[in-house]
Design a protein around this motif. Structure first.
Motif, PDB file in Angstrom:
ATOM      1  N   VAL A  30      -3.671   3.332   0.544  1.00 45.75           N
ATOM      2  CA  VAL A  30      -3.189   2.197  -0.239  1.00 45.75           C
ATOM      3  C   VAL A  30      -2.533   2.713  -1.511  1.00 45.75           C
ATOM      4  O   VAL A  30      -3.022   3.653  -2.145  1.00 45.75           O
ATOM      5  CB  VAL A  30      -4.347   1.251  -0.613  1.00 45.75           C
ATOM      6  CG1 VAL A  30      -3.872   0.116  -1.481  1.00 45.75           C
ATOM      7  CG2 VAL A  30      -5.014   0.705   0.634  1.00 45.75           C
ATOM      8  N   ALA A  31      -1.425   2.095  -1.882  1.00 52.23           N
ATOM      9  CA  ALA A  31      -0.764   2.424  -3.140  1.00 52.23           C
ATOM     10  C   ALA A  31      -0.339   1.125  -3.819  1.00 52.23           C
ATOM     11  O   ALA A  31       0.156   0.208  -3.161  1.00 52.23           O
ATOM     12  CB  ALA A  31       0.453   3.309  -2.909  1.00 52.23           C
ATOM     13  N   GLU A  32      -0.556   1.057  -5.126  1.00 47.60           N
ATOM     14  CA  GLU A  32      -0.140  -0.098  -5.905  1.00 47.60           C
ATOM     15  C   GLU A  32       1.279   0.114  -6.423  1.00 47.60           C
ATOM     16  O   GLU A  32       1.601   1.185  -6.942  1.00 47.60           O
ATOM     17  CB  GLU A  32      -1.052  -0.287  -7.120  1.00 47.60           C
ATOM     18  CG  GLU A  32      -2.474  -0.621  -6.779  1.00 47.60           C
ATOM     19  CD  GLU A  32      -3.363  -0.582  -8.000  1.00 47.60           C
ATOM     20  OE1 GLU A  32      -4.014  -1.595  -8.268  1.00 47.60           O
ATOM     21  OE2 GLU A  32      -3.391   0.458  -8.678  1.00 47.60           O
ATOM     22  N   GLY A  49       8.803  -0.110   0.304  1.00 45.29           N
ATOM     23  CA  GLY A  49       9.319   0.439   1.558  1.00 45.29           C
ATOM     24  C   GLY A  49       9.159   1.942   1.631  1.00 45.29           C
ATOM     25  O   GLY A  49       8.837   2.501   2.685  1.00 45.29           O
ATOM     26  N   THR A  50       9.373   2.599   0.506  1.00 46.18           N
ATOM     27  CA  THR A  50       9.193   4.051   0.444  1.00 46.18           C
ATOM     28  C   THR A  50       7.728   4.418   0.669  1.00 46.18           C
ATOM     29  O   THR A  50       7.417   5.374   1.386  1.00 46.18           O
ATOM     30  CB  THR A  50       9.684   4.591  -0.916  1.00 46.18           C
ATOM     31  OG1 THR A  50      11.064   4.241  -1.067  1.00 46.18           O
ATOM     32  CG2 THR A  50       9.522   6.090  -1.021  1.00 46.18           C
ATOM     33  N   VAL A  51       6.833   3.645   0.078  1.00 49.52           N
ATOM     34  CA  VAL A  51       5.393   3.871   0.260  1.00 49.52           C
ATOM     35  C   VAL A  51       5.030   3.686   1.737  1.00 49.52           C
ATOM     36  O   VAL A  51       4.317   4.518   2.325  1.00 49.52           O
ATOM     37  CB  VAL A  51       4.572   2.914  -0.639  1.00 49.52           C
ATOM     38  CG1 VAL A  51       3.102   2.925  -0.252  1.00 49.52           C
ATOM     39  CG2 VAL A  51       4.744   3.290  -2.109  1.00 49.52           C
ATOM     40  N   ARG A  52       5.512   2.607   2.356  1.00 54.37           N
ATOM     41  CA  ARG A  52       5.221   2.370   3.774  1.00 54.37           C
ATOM     42  C   ARG A  52       5.772   3.491   4.655  1.00 54.37           C
ATOM     43  O   ARG A  52       5.130   3.910   5.615  1.00 54.37           O
ATOM     44  CB  ARG A  52       5.788   1.021   4.205  1.00 54.37           C
ATOM     45  CG  ARG A  52       4.978  -0.154   3.676  1.00 54.37           C
ATOM     46  CD  ARG A  52       5.394  -1.463   4.320  1.00 54.37           C
ATOM     47  NE  ARG A  52       6.771  -1.821   4.006  1.00 54.37           N
ATOM     48  CZ  ARG A  52       7.165  -2.476   2.926  1.00 54.37           C
ATOM     49  NH1 ARG A  52       6.276  -2.850   2.014  1.00 54.37           N
ATOM     50  NH2 ARG A  52       8.433  -2.764   2.729  1.00 54.37           N
ATOM     51  N   ALA A  53       6.937   4.000   4.302  1.00 60.00           N
ATOM     52  CA  ALA A  53       7.535   5.099   5.074  1.00 60.00           C
ATOM     53  C   ALA A  53       6.688   6.366   4.998  1.00 60.00           C
ATOM     54  O   ALA A  53       6.766   7.214   5.885  1.00 60.00           O
ATOM     55  CB  ALA A  53       8.951   5.377   4.579  1.00 60.00           C
ATOM     56  N   SER A  54       5.872   6.483   3.953  1.00 57.18           N
ATOM     57  CA  SER A  54       4.999   7.654   3.817  1.00 57.18           C
ATOM     58  C   SER A  54       3.666   7.453   4.534  1.00 57.18           C
ATOM     59  O   SER A  54       2.793   8.318   4.465  1.00 57.18           O
ATOM     60  CB  SER A  54       4.755   7.971   2.334  1.00 57.18           C
ATOM     61  OG  SER A  54       3.848   7.045   1.771  1.00 57.18           O
ATOM     62  N   GLY A  55       3.509   6.289   5.212  1.00 57.77           N
ATOM     63  CA  GLY A  55       2.290   6.060   5.977  1.00 57.77           C
ATOM     64  C   GLY A  55       1.199   5.325   5.224  1.00 57.77           C
ATOM     65  O   GLY A  55       0.074   5.230   5.715  1.00 57.77           O
ATOM     66  N   HIS A  56       1.504   4.801   4.056  1.00 59.30           N
ATOM     67  CA  HIS A  56       0.532   4.069   3.257  1.00 59.30           C
ATOM     68  C   HIS A  56       0.857   2.578   3.265  1.00 59.30           C
ATOM     69  O   HIS A  56       1.952   2.170   3.639  1.00 59.30           O
ATOM     70  CB  HIS A  56       0.533   4.587   1.814  1.00 59.30           C
ATOM     71  CG  HIS A  56      -0.090   5.931   1.664  1.00 59.30           C
ATOM     72  ND1 HIS A  56       0.509   7.085   2.138  1.00 59.30           N
ATOM     73  CD2 HIS A  56      -1.250   6.313   1.102  1.00 59.30           C
ATOM     74  CE1 HIS A  56      -0.275   8.116   1.864  1.00 59.30           C
ATOM     75  NE2 HIS A  56      -1.352   7.675   1.239  1.00 59.30           N
ATOM     76  N   THR A  57      -0.106   1.783   2.829  1.00 60.08           N
ATOM     77  CA  THR A  57       0.091   0.349   2.652  1.00 60.08           C
ATOM     78  C   THR A  57       0.441   0.100   1.200  1.00 60.08           C
ATOM     79  O   THR A  57      -0.279   0.549   0.303  1.00 60.08           O
ATOM     80  CB  THR A  57      -1.193  -0.427   3.013  1.00 60.08           C
ATOM     81  OG1 THR A  57      -1.493  -0.189   4.380  1.00 60.08           O
ATOM     82  CG2 THR A  57      -1.025  -1.911   2.780  1.00 60.08           C
ATOM     83  N   ALA A  58       1.529  -0.601   0.954  1.00 61.81           N
ATOM     84  CA  ALA A  58       1.959  -0.914  -0.411  1.00 61.81           C
ATOM     85  C   ALA A  58       1.464  -2.302  -0.786  1.00 61.81           C
ATOM     86  O   ALA A  58       1.590  -3.244  -0.011  1.00 61.81           O
ATOM     87  CB  ALA A  58       3.475  -0.864  -0.510  1.00 61.81           C
ATOM     88  N   VAL A  59       0.883  -2.398  -1.985  1.00 61.22           N
ATOM     89  CA  VAL A  59       0.440  -3.674  -2.521  1.00 61.22           C
ATOM     90  C   VAL A  59       1.136  -3.844  -3.865  1.00 61.22           C
ATOM     91  O   VAL A  59       0.936  -3.038  -4.775  1.00 61.22           O
ATOM     92  CB  VAL A  59      -1.092  -3.708  -2.706  1.00 61.22           C
ATOM     93  CG1 VAL A  59      -1.530  -5.043  -3.271  1.00 61.22           C
ATOM     94  CG2 VAL A  59      -1.801  -3.416  -1.394  1.00 61.22           C
ATOM     95  N   THR A  60       1.968  -4.867  -3.987  1.00 59.86           N
ATOM     96  CA  THR A  60       2.639  -5.130  -5.254  1.00 59.86           C
ATOM     97  C   THR A  60       1.709  -5.980  -6.102  1.00 59.86           C
ATOM     98  O   THR A  60       1.219  -7.020  -5.654  1.00 59.86           O
ATOM     99  CB  THR A  60       3.982  -5.842  -5.037  1.00 59.86           C
ATOM    100  OG1 THR A  60       4.801  -4.993  -4.200  1.00 59.86           O
ATOM    101  CG2 THR A  60       4.706  -6.093  -6.354  1.00 59.86           C
ATOM    102  N   VAL A  61       1.424  -5.507  -7.318  1.00 57.26           N
ATOM    103  CA  VAL A  61       0.459  -6.158  -8.207  1.00 57.26           C
ATOM    104  C   VAL A  61       1.080  -6.435  -9.558  1.00 57.26           C
ATOM    105  O   VAL A  61       2.092  -5.843  -9.938  1.00 57.26           O
ATOM    106  CB  VAL A  61      -0.812  -5.295  -8.367  1.00 57.26           C
ATOM    107  CG1 VAL A  61      -1.531  -5.124  -7.032  1.00 57.26           C
ATOM    108  CG2 VAL A  61      -0.493  -3.944  -8.958  1.00 57.26           C
ATOM    109  N   ALA A  62       0.465  -7.341 -10.306  1.00 60.36           N
ATOM    110  CA  ALA A  62       0.926  -7.677 -11.651  1.00 60.36           C
ATOM    111  C   ALA A  62       0.582  -6.563 -12.626  1.00 60.36           C
ATOM    112  O   ALA A  62      -0.380  -5.807 -12.428  1.00 60.36           O
ATOM    113  CB  ALA A  62       0.281  -8.980 -12.102  1.00 60.36           C
ATOM    114  N   ASP A  63       1.343  -6.474 -13.678  1.00 63.55           N
ATOM    115  CA  ASP A  63       1.138  -5.486 -14.736  1.00 63.55           C
ATOM    116  C   ASP A  63       0.029  -5.990 -15.661  1.00 63.55           C
ATOM    117  O   ASP A  63       0.280  -6.500 -16.751  1.00 63.55           O
ATOM    118  CB  ASP A  63       2.458  -5.287 -15.501  1.00 63.55           C
ATOM    119  CG  ASP A  63       2.383  -4.184 -16.533  1.00 63.55           C
ATOM    120  OD1 ASP A  63       1.446  -3.350 -16.447  1.00 63.55           O
ATOM    121  OD2 ASP A  63       3.247  -4.142 -17.417  1.00 63.55           O
TER     122      ASP A  63
END
Length: 68
Positions: A30-32, A49-63
């Motif tokens: 997982v990567a934020e 998309g870059t994170v997903r291409a590296s085999g991880h799950t991307a979660v977009t979060v608030a600052d």
């Protein structure tokens, strides 16, 4: 580390976005993705998309403190 606060000192704050991989990286897939207040539209989606291409799950979060 507030992404928006870090970006405030830049000439082009729209180019800054946060990325945090959970540790240990090989096991925690997982990567934020953390856009700041002035992050350019579309940048979070591109980075996710870059994170997903590296085999991880991307979660977009608030600052916000602590992010996810």
């Amino acid at each position: 580390l507030p992404v928006t606060l870090i970006a405030a000192g830049l000439r082009q704050p729209e180019r800054l976005i946060g990325l945090h991989f959970f540790n240990p990286v090989p096991l925690m897939k997982v990567a934020e993705v953390i856009p700041g207040a002035r992050t350019r539209p579309g940048l979070a989606e591109w980075l996710a998309g870059t994170v997903r291409a590296s085999g991880h799950t991307a979660v977009t979060v608030a600052d916000t403190p602590g992010f996810l």
